[in-house]
Design a protein around this motif. Structure first.
Motif, mmCIF file in Angstrom:
data_model
loop_
_atom_site.group_PDB
_atom_site.id
_atom_site.type_symbol
_atom_site.label_atom_id
_atom_site.label_comp_id
_atom_site.label_asym_id
_atom_site.label_seq_id
_atom_site.Cartn_x
_atom_site.Cartn_y
_atom_site.Cartn_z
ATOM 1 N N GLY A 60 46.605 37.777 41.670
ATOM 2 C CA GLY A 60 47.603 36.746 41.604
ATOM 3 C C GLY A 60 47.466 35.820 42.809
ATOM 4 N N ALA A 61 47.871 34.576 42.636
ATOM 5 C CA ALA A 61 47.670 33.580 43.687
ATOM 6 C C ALA A 61 48.376 33.958 44.985
ATOM 7 N N SER A 62 49.521 34.586 44.884
ATOM 8 C CA SER A 62 50.311 34.874 46.074
ATOM 9 C C SER A 62 49.750 36.022 46.909
ATOM 10 N N VAL A 63 48.839 36.807 46.356
ATOM 11 C CA VAL A 63 48.316 37.961 47.098
ATOM 12 C C VAL A 63 46.834 37.832 47.424
ATOM 13 N N LYS A 64 46.177 36.799 46.886
ATOM 14 C CA LYS A 64 44.752 36.650 47.097
ATOM 15 C C LYS A 64 44.437 36.547 48.588
ATOM 16 N N GLY A 65 43.464 37.339 49.021
ATOM 17 C CA GLY A 65 43.085 37.355 50.431
ATOM 18 C C GLY A 65 43.838 38.371 51.267
ATOM 19 N N ARG A 66 44.915 38.943 50.696
ATOM 20 C CA ARG A 66 45.701 39.938 51.431
ATOM 21 C C ARG A 66 45.639 41.316 50.779
ATOM 22 N N PHE A 67 45.550 41.342 49.459
ATOM 23 C CA PHE A 67 45.538 42.598 48.721
ATOM 24 C C PHE A 67 44.140 42.852 48.154
ATOM 25 N N THR A 68 43.806 44.132 48.024
ATOM 26 C CA THR A 68 42.528 44.515 47.420
ATOM 27 C C THR A 68 42.750 45.651 46.439
ATOM 28 N N ILE A 69 42.310 45.464 45.206
ATOM 29 C CA ILE A 69 42.378 46.526 44.202
ATOM 30 C C ILE A 69 41.022 47.203 44.133
ATOM 31 N N SER A 70 41.051 48.516 43.969
ATOM 32 C CA SER A 70 39.800 49.264 43.837
ATOM 33 C C SER A 70 40.061 50.467 42.951
ATOM 34 N N ARG A 71 38.977 51.107 42.515
ATOM 35 C CA ARG A 71 39.128 52.269 41.647
ATOM 36 C C ARG A 71 38.080 53.307 42.005
ATOM 37 N N ASP A 72 38.461 54.559 41.847
ATOM 38 C CA ASP A 72 37.536 55.671 42.026
ATOM 39 C C ASP A 72 37.449 56.394 40.693
ATOM 40 N N ASN A 73 36.380 56.136 39.964
ATOM 41 C CA ASN A 73 36.243 56.725 38.631
ATOM 42 C C ASN A 73 36.036 58.234 38.668
ATOM 43 N N THR A 74 35.617 58.763 39.811
ATOM 44 C CA THR A 74 35.388 60.212 39.893
ATOM 45 C C THR A 74 36.688 60.999 39.911
ATOM 46 N N ILE A 75 37.765 60.349 40.355
ATOM 47 C CA ILE A 75 39.051 61.051 40.412
ATOM 48 C C ILE A 75 40.111 60.355 39.559
ATOM 49 N N GLY A 76 39.712 59.330 38.798
ATOM 50 C CA GLY A 76 40.649 58.683 37.884
ATOM 51 C C GLY A 76 41.827 58.035 38.598
ATOM 52 N N THR A 77 41.555 57.320 39.668
ATOM 53 C CA THR A 77 42.624 56.727 40.469
ATOM 54 C C THR A 77 42.299 55.273 40.793
ATOM 55 N N VAL A 78 43.330 54.453 40.716
ATOM 56 C CA VAL A 78 43.210 53.049 41.124
ATOM 57 C C VAL A 78 44.102 52.847 42.347
ATOM 58 N N PHE A 79 43.616 52.026 43.273
ATOM 59 C CA PHE A 79 44.307 51.806 44.532
ATOM 60 C C PHE A 79 44.673 50.329 44.691
ATOM 61 N N LEU A 80 45.690 50.092 45.520
ATOM 62 C CA LEU A 80 46.021 48.728 45.909
ATOM 63 C C LEU A 80 46.257 48.737 47.414
ATOM 64 N N GLN A 81 45.325 48.169 48.156
ATOM 65 C CA GLN A 81 45.473 48.021 49.597
ATOM 66 C C GLN A 81 46.189 46.710 49.861
#
Length: 115
Positions: A60-81
């Motif tokens: 989203g425009a308001s979070v670009k550059g501040r937030f990072t989404i990532s995923r670990d397929n080995t443990i079935g988890t998505v993260f939001l830093q």
């Protein structure tokens, strides 16, 4: 059945950081589109970030550059830093996936940014 369980929310001061996690089960995680949405009091739910299978993440425009989404397929988890948090980031954060054409949501985790 599809289950999404968020964790990692809390109270943080402006400028601080948090890392949210969403543990997923009940579907083939590695090829599933995953996303984070948020809902502030009195406002509609809005897209924060999504990470489709095989494609780049979108923000989203308001979070670009501040937030990072990532995923670990080995443990079935998505993260939001989430970095450089602002009071306007306050809200309930929901994990989302689409499975066989149906939207699934977690129960959400509260993020409060306040001094």
């Amino acid at each position: 059945q599809v289950q999404l369980v968020e964790s990692g929310g809390g109270l943080v001061q402006p400028g601080g950081s948090l890392r949210l996690s969403c543990a997923a089960s009940g579907f083939i995680f590695s090829i599933a589109p995953m996303a984070w949405y948020r809902q502030a009091p009195g406002k509609q739910r809005e897209l924060v970030a999504r990470i489709p299978w095989g494609r780049s993440a979108e923000y989203g425009a308001s979070v670009k550059g501040r937030f990072t989404i990532s995923r670990d397929n080995t443990i079935g988890t998505v993260f939001l830093q989430m970095n450089s948090l602002d009071p306007t980031d306050t809200g309930v954060y929901f994990c989302n996936t689409v499975h066989q054409g149906v939207d699934y949501w977690g129960r959400g985790t509260q993020v409060t940014v306040s001094s």
